[in-house]
Motif scaffolding. Sequence first.
Motif, PDB file in Angstrom:
ATOM      1  N   MET A   1       0.846  -1.189   0.000  1.00 29.16           N
ATOM      2  CA  MET A   1       0.000   0.000   0.000  1.00 29.16           C
ATOM      3  C   MET A   1       0.886   1.245   0.000  1.00 29.16           C
ATOM      4  SD  MET A   1      -3.178   0.930   2.538  1.00 29.16           S
ATOM      5  CE  MET A   1      -2.212   1.225   4.017  1.00 29.16           C
ATOM      6  N   ARG A   2       0.436   2.246  -0.722  1.00 30.23           N
ATOM      7  CA  ARG A   2       1.215   3.481  -0.823  1.00 30.23           C
ATOM      8  C   ARG A   2       0.469   4.640  -0.167  1.00 30.23           C
ATOM      9  NH1 ARG A   2       3.649   6.020  -6.384  1.00 30.23           N
ATOM     10  NH2 ARG A   2       5.136   4.359  -6.021  1.00 30.23           N
ATOM     11  N   VAL A   3       1.218   5.431   0.588  1.00 27.87           N
ATOM     12  CA  VAL A   3       0.693   6.674   1.147  1.00 27.87           C
ATOM     13  C   VAL A   3       1.529   7.812   0.587  1.00 27.87           C
ATOM     14  CG1 VAL A   3       0.241   8.032   3.224  1.00 27.87           C
ATOM     15  CG2 VAL A   3      -0.038   5.541   3.282  1.00 27.87           C
ATOM     16  N   GLU A   4       0.860   8.767  -0.059  1.00 33.06           N
ATOM     17  CA  GLU A   4       1.532   9.944  -0.601  1.00 33.06           C
ATOM     18  C   GLU A   4       1.207  11.146   0.281  1.00 33.06           C
ATOM     19  OE1 GLU A   4       1.168   9.665  -5.258  1.00 33.06           O
ATOM     20  OE2 GLU A   4      -0.495   8.627  -4.271  1.00 33.06           O
ATOM     21  N   LEU A  25       1.284   5.378  11.837  1.00 36.08           N
ATOM     22  CA  LEU A  25       1.829   4.272  11.047  1.00 36.08           C
ATOM     23  C   LEU A  25       2.459   3.220  11.952  1.00 36.08           C
ATOM     24  CD1 LEU A  25       2.568   3.047   8.287  1.00 36.08           C
ATOM     25  CD2 LEU A  25       4.627   4.479   8.305  1.00 36.08           C
ATOM     26  N   ALA A  26       3.137   3.661  13.009  1.00 32.42           N
ATOM     27  CA  ALA A  26       3.790   2.720  13.926  1.00 32.42           C
ATOM     28  C   ALA A  26       2.778   1.805  14.610  1.00 32.42           C
ATOM     29  CB  ALA A  26       4.594   3.492  14.973  1.00 32.42           C
ATOM     30  N   VAL A  34       3.825  -0.710   3.889  1.00 28.26           N
ATOM     31  CA  VAL A  34       3.383   0.614   3.451  1.00 28.26           C
ATOM     32  C   VAL A  34       4.569   1.386   2.880  1.00 28.26           C
ATOM     33  CG1 VAL A  34       2.394   2.829   4.164  1.00 28.26           C
ATOM     34  CG2 VAL A  34       1.544   0.694   5.178  1.00 28.26           C
ATOM     35  N   GLU A  35       4.413   1.854   1.671  1.00 29.54           N
ATOM     36  CA  GLU A  35       5.407   2.724   1.033  1.00 29.54           C
ATOM     37  C   GLU A  35       4.956   4.169   1.216  1.00 29.54           C
ATOM     38  OE1 GLU A  35       7.277   3.760  -3.398  1.00 29.54           O
ATOM     39  OE2 GLU A  35       5.425   2.589  -3.195  1.00 29.54           O
ATOM     40  N   ASP A 187      -3.407   5.053  -1.023  1.00 27.99           N
ATOM     41  CA  ASP A 187      -3.669   4.188  -2.181  1.00 27.99           C
ATOM     42  C   ASP A 187      -4.569   4.856  -3.228  1.00 27.99           C
ATOM     43  OD1 ASP A 187      -2.148   1.951  -2.155  1.00 27.99           O
ATOM     44  OD2 ASP A 187      -3.695   0.593  -1.455  1.00 27.99           O
ATOM     45  N   ARG A 188      -4.500   6.159  -3.354  1.00 33.45           N
ATOM     46  CA  ARG A 188      -5.308   6.926  -4.309  1.00 33.45           C
ATOM     47  C   ARG A 188      -6.807   6.670  -4.107  1.00 33.45           C
ATOM     48  NH1 ARG A 188      -2.566   9.986  -8.289  1.00 33.45           N
ATOM     49  NH2 ARG A 188      -0.574  10.438  -7.276  1.00 33.45           N
TER      50      ARG A 188
END
Length: 235
Positions: A1-4, A25-26, A34-35, A187-188
């Motif tokens: 999963m990506r977080v921007e 996140l921790a 997670v990226e 994740d958009r």
Amino acid sequence: MRVEIWSDIACPWCYIGKARFEKGLAAFAHRDEVEVVHRSFELDPHGARGDTRPVIEVLAKKYGRSLDEARAMEEHVAANARAEGLGYRTEGRDHGNTFDVHRLLHHAAARGRRSELLDLAYRANFAEERSVFDPAVLVELAVEAGLDEEEARGVLADGTAYADEVRDDEREAAELGANAVPFFVFDRRYGVSGGQPAELFTEALERAWQDREPHPAGGEAPVRHADGAREVPQA
């Protein structure tokens, strides 16, 4: 999963929001999957590069407040920062255009050192007496982050270096409807605005994780607020 994460180094709530997101996140069970990708956003994109002013004066003018009221605003933000264990100086800080900072951050990303430079830049801007609007200070920070000194100098000297990457990030933010930062996109699919409590970030991560599914053919899912009822005002 990506977080921007769209943010600006001159934004105190981005500084605070980053710390709160990392705590959230921790606490997330799948944190190792997670990226996190940091993206550029300028609070003052029309400001002349190199033209800096004291933060208190900028706040007073922007919000139509007296200098004393602006100082009180800074103290309020400082209290939030210190509650997260962050250093924060309310006096003696400058404000200006951050385009060069963002260009250097993209250079750091290309060298795998963006996270290191971002943390150093935040600390320099908010906790230390080092101005990130001074090219010499930016070079110092780049070296501290593990970047080559001459490469960093070259990026700052060439106003076109990584300029397209910064503008692409800003264009994308506008397309997603982000007109303020920090802005977190999961994740958009889900968006969270502002320096929210760590617990909200954990909830957003969990929801995005549970809702993972292939995007529709030919495009991405629209970004929507993860939990609009839980958003906290920053005033």
